[in-house]
Design a protein around this motif. Structure first.
Motif, mmCIF file in Angstrom:
data_model
loop_
_atom_site.group_PDB
_atom_site.id
_atom_site.type_symbol
_atom_site.label_atom_id
_atom_site.label_comp_id
_atom_site.label_asym_id
_atom_site.label_seq_id
_atom_site.Cartn_x
_atom_site.Cartn_y
_atom_site.Cartn_z
ATOM 1 N N ARG A 1 35.711 45.945 54.248
ATOM 2 C CA ARG A 1 34.980 46.495 53.100
ATOM 3 C C ARG A 1 35.863 46.494 51.857
ATOM 4 O O ARG A 1 37.006 46.925 51.905
ATOM 5 N N LEU A 2 35.285 45.992 50.774
ATOM 6 C CA LEU A 2 35.973 46.069 49.480
ATOM 7 C C LEU A 2 35.176 47.003 48.581
ATOM 8 O O LEU A 2 33.952 46.868 48.471
ATOM 9 N N CYS A 3 35.855 47.926 47.923
ATOM 10 C CA CYS A 3 35.173 48.805 46.965
ATOM 11 C C CYS A 3 35.419 48.256 45.570
ATOM 12 O O CYS A 3 36.572 48.016 45.187
ATOM 13 N N PHE A 4 34.340 48.039 44.825
ATOM 14 C CA PHE A 4 34.511 47.475 43.474
ATOM 15 C C PHE A 4 34.425 48.533 42.379
ATOM 16 O O PHE A 4 34.553 48.233 41.200
ATOM 17 N N ALA A 5 34.180 49.814 42.778
ATOM 18 C CA ALA A 5 33.923 50.831 41.742
ATOM 19 C C ALA A 5 35.197 51.417 41.139
ATOM 20 O O ALA A 5 35.206 51.789 39.968
ATOM 21 N N SER A 6 36.249 51.492 41.931
ATOM 22 C CA SER A 6 37.383 52.303 41.478
ATOM 23 C C SER A 6 38.410 51.539 40.647
ATOM 24 O O SER A 6 39.365 52.145 40.161
ATOM 25 N N GLN A 7 38.226 50.227 40.474
ATOM 26 C CA GLN A 7 39.205 49.452 39.697
ATOM 27 C C GLN A 7 38.510 48.670 38.586
ATOM 28 O O GLN A 7 37.408 48.168 38.780
ATOM 29 N N PRO A 8 39.171 48.523 37.433
ATOM 30 C CA PRO A 8 38.584 47.716 36.356
ATOM 31 C C PRO A 8 38.572 46.218 36.712
ATOM 32 O O PRO A 8 39.297 45.798 37.619
ATOM 33 N N GLU A 9 37.776 45.446 35.969
ATOM 34 C CA GLU A 9 37.559 44.039 36.322
ATOM 35 C C GLU A 9 38.846 43.216 36.519
ATOM 36 O O GLU A 9 38.989 42.542 37.537
ATOM 37 N N PRO A 10 39.801 43.259 35.573
ATOM 38 C CA PRO A 10 40.996 42.416 35.763
ATOM 39 C C PRO A 10 41.767 42.776 37.040
ATOM 40 O O PRO A 10 42.328 41.903 37.695
ATOM 41 N N VAL A 11 41.765 44.048 37.397
ATOM 42 C CA VAL A 11 42.480 44.471 38.617
ATOM 43 C C VAL A 11 41.750 43.954 39.860
ATOM 44 O O VAL A 11 42.376 43.538 40.843
ATOM 45 N N LEU A 12 40.417 43.968 39.808
ATOM 46 C CA LEU A 12 39.644 43.425 40.935
ATOM 47 C C LEU A 12 39.990 41.943 41.137
ATOM 48 O O LEU A 12 40.212 41.493 42.264
ATOM 49 N N VAL A 13 40.058 41.216 40.026
ATOM 50 C CA VAL A 13 40.343 39.781 40.117
ATOM 51 C C VAL A 13 41.749 39.566 40.679
ATOM 52 O O VAL A 13 41.963 38.747 41.590
ATOM 53 N N GLU A 14 42.703 40.336 40.171
ATOM 54 C CA GLU A 14 44.068 40.233 40.684
ATOM 55 C C GLU A 14 44.107 40.589 42.180
ATOM 56 O O GLU A 14 44.803 39.937 42.962
ATOM 57 N N GLY A 15 43.342 41.588 42.574
ATOM 58 C CA GLY A 15 43.278 41.985 43.985
ATOM 59 C C GLY A 15 42.794 40.830 44.861
ATOM 60 O O GLY A 15 43.345 40.579 45.931
ATOM 61 N N VAL A 16 41.776 40.114 44.388
ATOM 62 C CA VAL A 16 41.242 38.986 45.157
ATOM 63 C C VAL A 16 42.268 37.850 45.227
ATOM 64 O O VAL A 16 42.448 37.213 46.280
ATOM 65 N N LYS A 17 42.978 37.620 44.128
ATOM 66 C CA LYS A 17 44.017 36.574 44.150
ATOM 67 C C LYS A 17 45.061 36.915 45.214
ATOM 68 O O LYS A 17 45.516 36.049 45.955
ATOM 69 N N ARG A 18 45.420 38.187 45.286
ATOM 70 C CA ARG A 18 46.427 38.598 46.283
ATOM 71 C C ARG A 18 45.873 38.447 47.703
ATOM 72 O O ARG A 18 46.595 38.053 48.609
ATOM 73 N N LEU A 19 44.590 38.752 47.858
ATOM 74 C CA LEU A 19 43.955 38.570 49.174
ATOM 75 C C LEU A 19 43.996 37.096 49.574
ATOM 76 O O LEU A 19 44.287 36.766 50.730
ATOM 77 N N ALA A 20 43.690 36.243 48.619
ATOM 78 C CA ALA A 20 43.672 34.802 48.886
ATOM 79 C C ALA A 20 45.072 34.333 49.282
ATOM 80 O O ALA A 20 45.231 33.519 50.203
ATOM 81 N N LYS A 21 46.073 34.893 48.617
ATOM 82 C CA LYS A 21 47.458 34.522 48.940
ATOM 83 C C LYS A 21 47.795 34.950 50.373
ATOM 84 O O LYS A 21 48.365 34.183 51.151
#
Ligand SMILES: Cc1ncc(COP(=O)(O)O)c(C=O)c1O
Length: 358
Positions: free
Chosen positions: A315-335
């Protein structure tokens, strides 16, 4: 590792690690300016409102909530409404083991064959019961004398069309207990939730609650009631709906871009969560372990199940972080995923890693 969970739950912004784990509104979206104005110009209040009050809760708030629910199709009264400290469920009291006397009492009074459902924007799956499913469930409940507990923290957080009305709004035989909370729409720390159902149930629950905390915090109840009465809530809901919609869309776009072909998910029409399935052989527990090293954190699916199930969900929660942080989070997941795909050694994850979080 459990200390990291503790830290991230208390504040998703407190660490270098990006938390997509905790199901919490973004603290930067709390309407603190409005609360500050209310408190600065403290309206005339009966001081006894801040003394010990009835276990059932602050009566003006119970009136306001009953009125608010009627706009969602739920016909109730202040007398059939109980204020809770958030929407954590009340459980059958047990001494050492199960108290058969109390259980029998519950069996006779409430026939505790109950069906618990988060009917709208489920946590963690984001699913919504259709209107047809709601009606069928209700018919089934009536036929089998099943009590439905409808837990509804998310239905006001819709990002497309409005969801179907709550099951409770279709309930003509008092077969549904409806639970709501201000934790996801306003501020979790105020700890104000509510429950509406049959008056006998309210009475019995109030008796139990009396032994637990006497009553929920009445300063919070007073503040929320004033906030609602003054009509601030609708504007705030509109604001957070548009903000969370953007966040959901950013997260979806980032996953499609950086995790494409590796993760399956449905786009939820509301709520806080994206429920994902890894397509390959890597488990979500293994991914979490690597992701934490890469600086991102989420909740693996097993945390939501009493019995072991598929190991590839998270589960990923998208509410607690602003958009750029969400994108950075996904990049880290991909890594993290890329690292795992390149290495072959499966490693087990410790149990403490998998504890459920809000
Ligand atoms: C489905 C559901 N019910 C209830 C709660 C509890 O919320 P609170 O106790 O803060 O009102 C949560 C919080 O994550 C939730 O997702």
């Amino acid at each position: 590792m459990s200390s990291i969970i503790k830290e991230l739950v208390s504040d998703p912004h407190s660490s270098e690690i990006i938390s997509l784990a905790v199901g919490m509104p973004d603290p930067f979206l709390y309407p603190l300016d409005v609360f500050q104005r209310i408190l600065e110009n403290m309206p005339a209040t009966n001081p006894s409102d801040f003394g010990y009050i009835a276990t059932e809760g602050y009566l003006p708030l119970r009136r306001t909530i009953a009125h608010m629910l009627s706009s969602n199709g739920i016909e109730t009264t202040p007398e059939r409404t109980l204020i809770l400290s958030g929407a954590q469920l009340l459980v059958l009291p047990t001494e050492a083991g199960l108290n058969l006397e109390i259980l029998e009492d519950y069996l006779i009074r409430y026939r505790p064959k109950l069906f618990y459902t988060v009917s709208t924007y489920n946590n963690p799956t984001g699913q919504v019961l259709t209107e047809q499913e709601r009606r069928e469930l209700l018919l089934l409940a009536r036929r089998h004398r099943l009590v439905i507990v409808e837990d509804d923290p998310y239905s006001q957080l819709y990002y497309e069309e409005k969801p179907p009305l709550p099951i409770k709004s279709m309930d003509s035989f008092e077969g549904v207990v409806y639970i709501g909370t201000f934790s996801k729409t306003l501020i979790p720390g105020l700890r104000v939730g509510f429950l509406t159902g049959h008056s006998a149930l309210i009475h019995r629950l109030a008796l139990e609650k009396q032994y637990v905390d006497l009553h929920s915090n009445n300063f919070s109840q007073w503040l929320i009631n004033f906030y609602l009465e003054q009509g601030y809530f609708e504007d705030h809901l509109n604001f957070i709906r548009s903000e969370y919609k953007k966040r959901r869309d950013s997260l979806v776009k980032a996953i499609r871009r950086y995790l494409e072909n590796n993760v399956h998910f449905n786009v939820p029409g509301g709520g806080f969560y994206l429920w994902c399935k890894l397509k390959g052989t890597i488990t979500s527990g293994r991914l979490l372990q690597e992701a934490t090293k890469c600086g991102v954190f989420f909740v693996p699916g097993q945390a939501f199940n009493a019995r072991p199930t598929e190991e590839n969900e998270f589960r990923l929660c998208f509410a607690s972080q602003p958009e750029p942080v969400l994108v950075e989070g996904v990049k880290r997941l991909a890594k993290a995923l890329e690292i795992l795909q390149k290495s072959k050694t499966p490693r087990k994850i410790s149990e403490s890693f998998l504890k459920p979080i809000v």
